[in-house]
Design a protein around this motif. Structure first.
Motif, PDB file in Angstrom:
ATOM      1  N   GLN A 345      38.502 -40.589  83.049  1.00  0.00           N
ATOM      2  CA  GLN A 345      38.983 -39.700  81.997  1.00  0.00           C
ATOM      3  C   GLN A 345      40.489 -39.863  81.832  1.00  0.00           C
ATOM      4  O   GLN A 345      41.283 -39.151  82.434  1.00  0.00           O
ATOM      5  CB  GLN A 345      38.628 -38.248  82.331  1.00  0.00           C
ATOM      6  N   SER A 348      41.863 -36.159  77.180  1.00  0.00           N
ATOM      7  CA  SER A 348      40.826 -35.257  76.682  1.00  0.00           C
ATOM      8  C   SER A 348      39.936 -36.008  75.694  1.00  0.00           C
ATOM      9  O   SER A 348      40.277 -37.102  75.225  1.00  0.00           O
ATOM     10  CB  SER A 348      41.458 -34.036  76.018  1.00  0.00           C
ATOM     11  N   ASN A 496      45.132 -35.483  79.335  1.00  0.00           N
ATOM     12  CA  ASN A 496      44.014 -34.536  79.385  1.00  0.00           C
ATOM     13  C   ASN A 496      44.416 -33.150  78.912  1.00  0.00           C
ATOM     14  O   ASN A 496      43.554 -32.311  78.634  1.00  0.00           O
ATOM     15  CB  ASN A 496      43.432 -34.480  80.798  1.00  0.00           C
TER      16      ASN A 496
END
Length: 547
Positions: A345, A348, A496
């Motif tokens: 990740q 986001s 993120n």
């Protein structure tokens, strides 16, 4: 052999094997000389075939040749004086070959059939010498020849055709306007580049490209003599792949945000920005010093572009990931195991980064890279997940791919081409969303414009960035100017925290005109597009005086 070893070993060989004519720095020339058209493509093709045929006859299994003419015009001024004007030209040939499974490279400024033939012979000799210690042969992704083609930066006005006096007059007007509006000091600059690059390869490509870039910039400084303090504001311009029309103000597309700073897209009013900069520099002298803490950050493209460059563009260069840049500029936290996991990740789920060398007006935009590969766009981060890197013909097999990404570049005819950053850009939101909407959605935040100081670690992970202008947001409104602001984070945490992105109407370019990399060092130019973007709960520190 990896690129780092190739450069090191070739450098050792060059010291003994290359002749004195193989190096030529840009030489000063009269401004009128910059308009000399140089050789036509047909003449370049004849010379290129000499290189290719000679290399093949000496045992090369692959060869490419770059005939390059690099023109530069730089202006430097301060207050009421012109400090320097630089007009330079660099012209020569670089030849790269594979022989016995190993790279060899040589260059010459003797642009004749005889000089090019000797250069090709040296390139093959170096490849064969290097092959004695080569452990793995070069794996070159296939590339079908494109035949005889050409590409040119779409410009309306060639900057080199604009009289020197007109350019000086512009800078003097910029300086005078800033001084008349409260600046104590001002410096201003214009940078113009024209790269005339001809590429040919044994794959059957003969590519002629004419590339233009420019960068107008300035710094204004206001002082408070009583307090013994000063504050500066740099230009909010973007370096850009356009002609002089960027500066004529005729197609200016600009807007202000709730009465605050004006921003530009594909046309730039340098005088207007200098006037505004002088006033804002004075305002910065009176601005409230920021209380440290957590804030929602709204970052204008003129600020976020640099953060993209350092925290996305550089760490996703495959040669850096593999450690080839470790000695000079570090490595990358975005290691291959994270990519192979298919679930790392990076940001986001609204974060989408694309790499390309095709977007109009960007500085890395060309039709073909310096390996003759047609340029394209590809995903680096999709829906927040790391999905790819930036790679060249001899790297993509590491990723299990069979086609180069088209991001090979050399900054001169006498530099060997290698992987350089393409344009790396953040996609806008598909939903309608403006800067005004974004400000209204923030209770406690800071709106930042302009490139400031920056620092990032050797793995492109932990960082600190500042800016030029800082505006405090309370309950959906801008309430005043702040100072001494810097935001700290790490790359994964920061992206993120991305909460909202403006739409296409706000998409703008940032760029760096002199991006350094490699040993021996090379400089490239690259753009980063993005809209204004919000990041929630970012740590802000106070870099200046006590509150």
């Amino acid at each position: 052999m990896n690129r780092r070893d190739f450069v090191r070993l070739s450098g050792v060989g060059l010291g003994a094997a290359m002749l004195p004519d193989t190096w030529a720095a840009g030489k000063p020339v009269p401004a009128a000389e910059l308009l000399n058209p140089g050789l036509d493509p047909a003449a370049k093709k004849i010379l290129a075939d000499v290189a290719l045929n000679t290399a093949k006859s000496r045992g090369a299994t692959y060869a490419d040749v770059r005939i390059g003419r690099y023109l530069r015009q730089y202006f430097f001024t301060r207050e009421t004086k012109v400090e320097n004007i630089v007009n330079s030209e660099s012209y020569g040939v670089g030849i790269r070959v594979i022989a016995d499974g190993t790279w060899g490279f040589a260059a010459t400024n003797q642009v004749t059939k005889e000089g090019i033939a000797r250069c090709a012979e040296r390139a093959v000799a170096l490849a064969k010498a290097n092959a004695e210690i080569q452990t793995e042969p070069v794996v070159l992704a296939p590339q079908k020849g494109v035949g005889v083609v050409s590409w040119k930066t779409p410009i309306q006005k060639n900057a080199f055709e604009i009289p020197v006096k007109e350019k000086v007059d512009l800078l003097m007007k910029v300086n005078n306007s800033a001084l008349q509006n409260g600046a104590a000091f001002v410096t201003s600059n214009l940078f113009f580049v024209n790269e005339q690059k001809y590429f040919a390869s044994s794959d059957g490509s003969y590519i002629d490209q004419d590339i233009h870039r420019l960068w107008p910039t300035f710094t204004v400084t206001a002082i408070d003599k009583a307090a013994g303090r000063f504050k500066s504001r740099d230009a909010l311009s973007a370096p850009i792949g356009m002609g002089y029309e960027y500066l004529d103000g005729l197609a200016s597309e600009k807007h202000s945000v709730m009465g605050y700073p004006t921003v530009y897209r594909y046309s730039y009013d340098m005088v207007e920005d200098a006037i505004l900069a002088a006033k804002q520099a004075k305002d910065k002298l009176k601005a409230r010093s920021v209380p440290a803490g957590k804030y929602d950050m709204i970052l204008d493209p003129s600020n976020l572009g640099l953060t993209i460059h350092e925290s996305v563009g550089h760490p996703l260069e495959l040669d850096r990931v593999l450690g080839y840049e470790a000695n000079l500029a570090g490595t990358s936290f975005a290691t291959l195991d994270k990519w192979r996991s298919k679930n790392f990740q990076y940001g986001s789920n609204m974060v989408n980064f694309v790499a390309d060398k095709t977007q109009p007006h960007t500085m890395a935009a060309v039709g073909f890279d310096d390996e003759g590969v047609p340029c394209k766009e590809w995903n680096l981060v999709k829906d927040g997940i790391l999905v790819n890197y930036q790679a060249t013909r001899d790297q993509v097999h590491i990723l299990g791919e069979t086609a180069s990404h088209g991001c090979s570049f050399a900054d001169s005819w006498d530099s060997v081409q290698f992987q350089r950053m393409p344009n790396v850009s953040l996609r806008p939101s598909p939903d309608k969303y403006s800067i005004t909407d974004m400000i209204r959605d923030v209770e406690k935040g800071i709106y930042i414009l302009g490139r400031g100081s920056s620092s990032i670690d050797q793995q492109r992970y932990n960082f600190q960035f500042s800016g030029q202008l800082f505006y405090e947001i309370k309950n959906g409104e801008i309430v005043g100017m702040l100072d001494d602001v810097a935001y700290q984070s790490n790359t994964q945490e920061f992206w993120n925290s991305c909460a909202r992105i403006c739409d296409q109407d706000d998409y703008r370019l940032f760029g760096t005109f002199f991006d350094g990399k490699g040993q021996p060092g090379q400089a490239s130019a690259v753009s980063h597009g993005c809209p204004t973007t919000r990041f929630n709960g970012v740590n802000v520190i106070n870099t200046g005086r006590k509150i």
